[in-house]
Design a protein around this motif. Structure first.
Motif, PDB file in Angstrom:
ATOM      1  N   ASP A   1       0.511   4.465 -16.872  1.00 55.38           N
ATOM      2  CA  ASP A   1       0.206   3.198 -16.189  1.00 55.38           C
ATOM      3  C   ASP A   1       0.397   1.988 -17.096  1.00 55.38           C
ATOM      4  OD1 ASP A   1      -0.403   4.307 -13.724  1.00 55.38           O
ATOM      5  OD2 ASP A   1      -2.473   4.712 -14.297  1.00 55.38           O
TER       6      ASP A   1
ATOM      7  N   SER B   1       4.266   5.042 -13.996  1.00 52.21           N
ATOM      8  CA  SER B   1       2.880   5.068 -13.517  1.00 52.21           C
ATOM      9  C   SER B   1       2.414   6.509 -13.419  1.00 52.21           C
ATOM     10  CB  SER B   1       2.738   4.353 -12.173  1.00 52.21           C
ATOM     11  OG  SER B   1       3.328   5.119 -11.170  1.00 52.21           O
TER      12      SER B   1
ATOM     13  N   ALA C   1       0.101  -2.602 -13.569  1.00 58.82           N
ATOM     14  CA  ALA C   1      -0.426  -3.183 -12.325  1.00 58.82           C
ATOM     15  C   ALA C   1      -0.854  -4.624 -12.561  1.00 58.82           C
ATOM     16  CB  ALA C   1      -1.587  -2.344 -11.802  1.00 58.82           C
TER      17      ALA C   1
ATOM     18  N   SER D   1      -0.911   6.884  -9.012  1.00 61.49           N
ATOM     19  CA  SER D   1      -0.497   5.565  -8.491  1.00 61.49           C
ATOM     20  C   SER D   1       0.996   5.626  -8.164  1.00 61.49           C
ATOM     21  CB  SER D   1      -0.815   4.453  -9.492  1.00 61.49           C
ATOM     22  OG  SER D   1      -0.542   4.874 -10.791  1.00 61.49           O
TER      23      SER D   1
END
Ligand code: GUN
Length: 199
Positions: free
Chosen positions: A153, A61, A11, A65
């Motif tokens: 992630d 992810s 992210a 998410s």
């Protein structure tokens, strides 16, 4: 921290590099395009920028998410693409069409930092090859085993791509299911077709 993962997480990388979803899968940002144009020898002399450059990220992810894109679709570019690794690992599936009726060969290479295991930090894919990339299954498995679902992630692969002559969607094609079957002689049960269907 396993070698394929990086502490900032996907992210953060997407935010800092301003990466957007790519139609091929993964995320990208164009970081340079030369102003000068040339007639492309690979596109019947059509004018193209001399070169273009992008960041390209494959990113897994966690299930909480939603924006996972760790596998790209099989596609072809008429121009040559230079791939340069920044972090993570990516497994490339490469298929060169044949013109003499023989079956094309399917090649796999891994971009990564472990030269001892045959991994490449640089990969040149000439125009005309079908190509797809993905985060290796074993990296996804290992991330889950070591850090649980959250480990995904921070699991992915960041590269730069330089396309010469520069990228144009006019030189770009996705491989359809029909095209895939035709590539392997019209036999939809051919093992290569079954192997490549996920892309
Ligand atoms: N893939 C490789 N280079 C490029 C580019 O410059 N733009 C887009 N959209 N995709 C690319």
């Amino acid at each position: 921290m396993p070698p394929y993962a990086y502490p900032q997480g996907n992210a953060c990388l997407k935010r800092t590099l301003n990466l957007q979803p790519h139609p091929e899968g993964g995320f990208f940002a164009q970081t340079h395009a030369m102003d000068e144009t040339v007639p492309s020898p690979f596109a019947d002399g059509a004018q193209r920028q001399l070169a273009t450059q992008i960041y390209y990220l494959l990113a897994a992810s966690s299930s909480s998410s939603p924006s996972s894109s760790y596998r790209g679709k099989l596609h072809l570019n008429k121009s040559t693409t230079y791939h340069l690794l920044h972090q993570g690992r990516a497994r490339y599936t490469l298929v060169r069409p044949t013109t003499d009726g023989t079956k094309p060969q399917v090649r796999h290479v891994v971009m990564g930092e472990d030269a001892g295991r045959g991994e490449l930090r640089q990969l040149v894919v000439e125009g005309g090859w079908w190509k797809a990339s993905e985060v290796p299954d074993e990296d996804l498995r290992e991330a889950r085993a070591e850090e649980g679902d959250k480990g995904l992630d921070a699991t992915g692969c960041l590269i730069s791509e330089v396309v010469v002559p520069g990228f144009s969607f006019d030189d770009h094609e996705f491989l359809t299911r029909k095209g895939l079957v035709e590539l392997f002689g019209g036999d939809e049960h051919a093992p290569e077709v079954q192997q490549l269907l996920p892309y």
